[in-house]
Design an enzyme around this catalytic site. Structure first.
Site, PDB file in Angstrom:
ATOM      1  CB  ALA A 254      -1.238  -0.057   1.056  1.00  9.57           C
ATOM      2  CB  ALA A 255       4.306   1.918  -0.625  1.00 11.67           C
ATOM      3  N   GLY A 256       2.109   2.560  -2.650  1.00 12.30           N
ATOM      4  CA  GLY A 256       1.837   3.378  -3.842  1.00 12.30           C
ATOM      5  C   GLY A 256       0.240   3.913  -3.493  1.00 12.30           C
ATOM      6  CG  ASP A 257      -2.859   1.624  -2.802  1.00 12.31           C
ATOM      7  OD1 ASP A 257      -3.072   1.725  -3.799  1.00 12.31           O
ATOM      8  OD2 ASP A 257      -2.995   0.281  -2.195  1.00 12.31           O
TER       9      ASP A 257
HETATM   10  O1  RIB Z   1      -2.033  -2.027  -3.205  1.00 18.59           O
HETATM   11  C1  RIB Z   1      -2.239  -2.935  -2.133  1.00 18.59           C
HETATM   12  C2  RIB Z   1      -3.255  -3.668  -2.006  1.00 18.59           C
HETATM   13  O2  RIB Z   1      -3.236  -4.261  -3.094  1.00 18.59           O
HETATM   14  C3  RIB Z   1      -3.624  -4.245  -0.967  1.00 18.59           C
HETATM   15  O3  RIB Z   1      -4.329  -3.698   0.262  1.00 18.59           O
HETATM   16  C4  RIB Z   1      -4.538  -5.608  -1.431  1.00 18.59           C
HETATM   17  O4  RIB Z   1      -5.919  -5.582  -1.108  1.00 18.59           O
HETATM   18  C5  RIB Z   1      -4.500  -5.552  -3.054  1.00 18.59           C
HETATM   19  O5  RIB Z   1      -5.474  -4.919  -3.435  1.00 18.59           O
END
Ligand code: RIB
Length: 318
Positions: A254-257
């Site tokens: 989730a670093a990109g998110d």
């Molecule tokens: O980008 C990370 C996410 O990718 C995770 O939280 C997982 O659910 C997948 O969708």
């Protein structure tokens, strides 16, 4: 935070998953049984992650998507609401909530297997809810964990409404030409950039060339995130490289998110794109020092304690 669900500035249209995470010393071989160091579950999904990261940076955010009629679905919606995200436009589907099985090794790298579940049902009913949620919003954030036709329809609705469409083409897949034309900002990693551009991405110079090639397909800005190697942005003026902050990573999930949600929050409050990238780098740096997806994302106050990101250097002037 948006506890009263006032008009959202940022709307996220995308996936919600429950992440089931095993910490492993290494990835097991075929036929091998390996003992995990630990197990945790926490809210994830690229859409819900970006909504959470954005809300933690102070933006008013709404989420449009689908979960199952089950405990994971309830938990994912409750988690968004706890961060002030308006999760009312998340519908309940007959299919089970999306689940991501994640292995994180001692090198902080993750491997993810996704069962999309209810995310795979996202379609035109959801884009109608999106149309209502977008009234007054500035930014629509999209990823590719829901079906491509719905992503394209969402982008068209937002574009017609005058919103900036931010697309994270992850997991990587070929994009229809029509979608390239609707997107204002593309944010992607090296793997996605290499797949979409057909060019190798090894360092800042090659990243700049790939980002610039993708920019020529339509978006005003292409932002390529490279983990510890920093971030490159290509826009009409030049390609600029921002160095990363040096941290001890324990989990890059989730670093990109986190980067994207933070960038969207900055843009929604009127920050310039370079300032948004610098904040995104700080937020992602903090995220990778902690385990998990949404549980690892920082709030705005935490970014103030970090060193400033140095000014970018131009890698491809025009
Ligand atoms: O980008 C990370 C996410 O990718 C995770 O939280 C997982 O659910 C997948 O969708």
């Amino acid at each position: 935070m948006n506890p009263d669900h006032a008009t959202p500035e940022v709307v996220v249209f995308g996936s919600l998953n429950m992440d089931l995470v095993l910490r492993v010393p290494r990835v097991p071989d075929a036929g091998e049984t390996l003992q995990a160091r630990s197990f945790m579950s926490n809210p994830g999904g690229k859409g819900a992650n970006q909504a959470t990261a954005c809300a933690r940076q102070g933006a008013r955010v709404a989420m449009v998507g689908r979960v199952g009629n089950d405990a994971f679905g309830l938990a994912l919606k409750a988690s968004l609401e706890a961060d002030g995200v308006d999760a009312r436009p998340v519908a309940t589907d007959a299919a089970a909530t999306g689940v991501a099985l994640i292995m994180v090794d001692d090198g902080a790298q993750n491997r993810i297997v996704l069962n999309p579940g209810a995310n795979a049902s996202v379609g035109s009913e959801d884009t109608q809810r999106l149309r209502r949620a977008l009234a007054g919003a500035r930014i629509l954030s999209l990823q590719l964990e829901v079906p491509m036709p719905a992503v394209c329809e969402a982008a068209a609705i937002a574009h017609a409404a005058g919103c900036t469409v931010v697309l994270n083409p992850a997991p990587a897949q070929t994009l229809p030409d029509a979608l390239w034309a609707l997107v204002g900002i593309v944010v992607l990693n090296e793997t996605e950039a290499a797949m979409l551009s057909g060019m190798a991405v090894r360092d800042a110079s090659s990243a700049a060339r790939a980002a610039d090639a993708l920019r020529r397909r339509g978006p005003a800005q292409v932002i390529l995130t490279m983990g510890g190697d920093g971030v490159v942005i290509a826009d009409a003026g030049a390609c600029r490289h921002f160095p990363a902050l040096a941290v001890q990573a324990v989990d890059t999930t989730a670093a990109g998110d986190t980067f994207i949600g933070t960038l969207c929050a900055a843009l929604a409050r009127g920050d310039a794109i370079d300032a948004g990238i610098a904040l995104g780098i700080q937020a992602a740096a903090l995220c990778v020092t902690r385990a998990g997806a949404q549980v690892s994302m920082p709030c705005r106050q935490e970014l103030l304690a970090l060193p400033a990101v140095p000014l970018p250097s131009v890698v491809l002037p025009r």
